[in-house]
Design an enzyme around this catalytic site. Sequence first.
Site, PDB file in Angstrom:
ATOM      1  N   GLU A   1       3.207  -0.799  -3.508  1.00 20.68           N
ATOM      2  CA  GLU A   1       2.565  -0.807  -2.200  1.00 20.68           C
ATOM      3  C   GLU A   1       2.965   0.481  -1.486  1.00 20.68           C
ATOM      4  O   GLU A   1       4.144   0.853  -1.486  1.00 20.68           O
ATOM      5  CB  GLU A   1       3.051  -2.030  -1.401  1.00 20.68           C
TER       6      GLU A   1
ATOM      7  N   HIS B   1       6.388  -6.629  -6.103  1.00 20.65           N
ATOM      8  CA  HIS B   1       6.040  -5.224  -5.876  1.00 20.65           C
ATOM      9  C   HIS B   1       7.175  -4.505  -5.166  1.00 20.65           C
ATOM     10  O   HIS B   1       8.095  -5.139  -4.652  1.00 20.65           O
ATOM     11  CB  HIS B   1       4.739  -5.109  -5.063  1.00 20.65           C
TER      12      HIS B   1
HETATM   13 CO    CO Z   1       4.893  -5.744   0.642  1.00 22.30          CO
END
Ligand code: CO
Length: 138
Positions: free
Chosen positions: A130, A81
């Site tokens: 995120e 991510h």
């Molecule tokens: Co992270």
Amino acid sequence: MNLGRLNHVGVATPSIERSVALYRDLLGATKIHDPFDLPAQGVRVCFVDTPNSQIELLEPLGENSPVLKFLEKNPAGGQHHVCFEVPDIHEAKAEMEAKGAKVLGEPRIGAHGTPVIFVHPKDMGGVLVELMETPKGH
Ligand code: CO
């Protein structure tokens, strides 16, 4: 909401120890933090500093770790991510949902000790994103 600072890139690995060796010995990383467990998220975490950001190494912790599924598909590990900072996590969540993006779960405390959310990759061109509330004092 404006796109904030890239805080870190999350990298899944079957072994933090082996990944740390790669960043240190192959790429020349010099600032490597001590690994720690984050049981609420099913991960063991180790941050490697770069001059302008961080790499977040993620090793599975426990049988329900989300990183286990990732490693089944990517046994050697890989990019998991990207994390951008936002001023307020609840505002960010509301805005993502108002714009039709799926937010995975409720805000929870992330590896930097501030609340985070994850935006489903299906709504972000295949990239798991995120969003992390900027630590106070930064
Ligand atoms: Co992270």
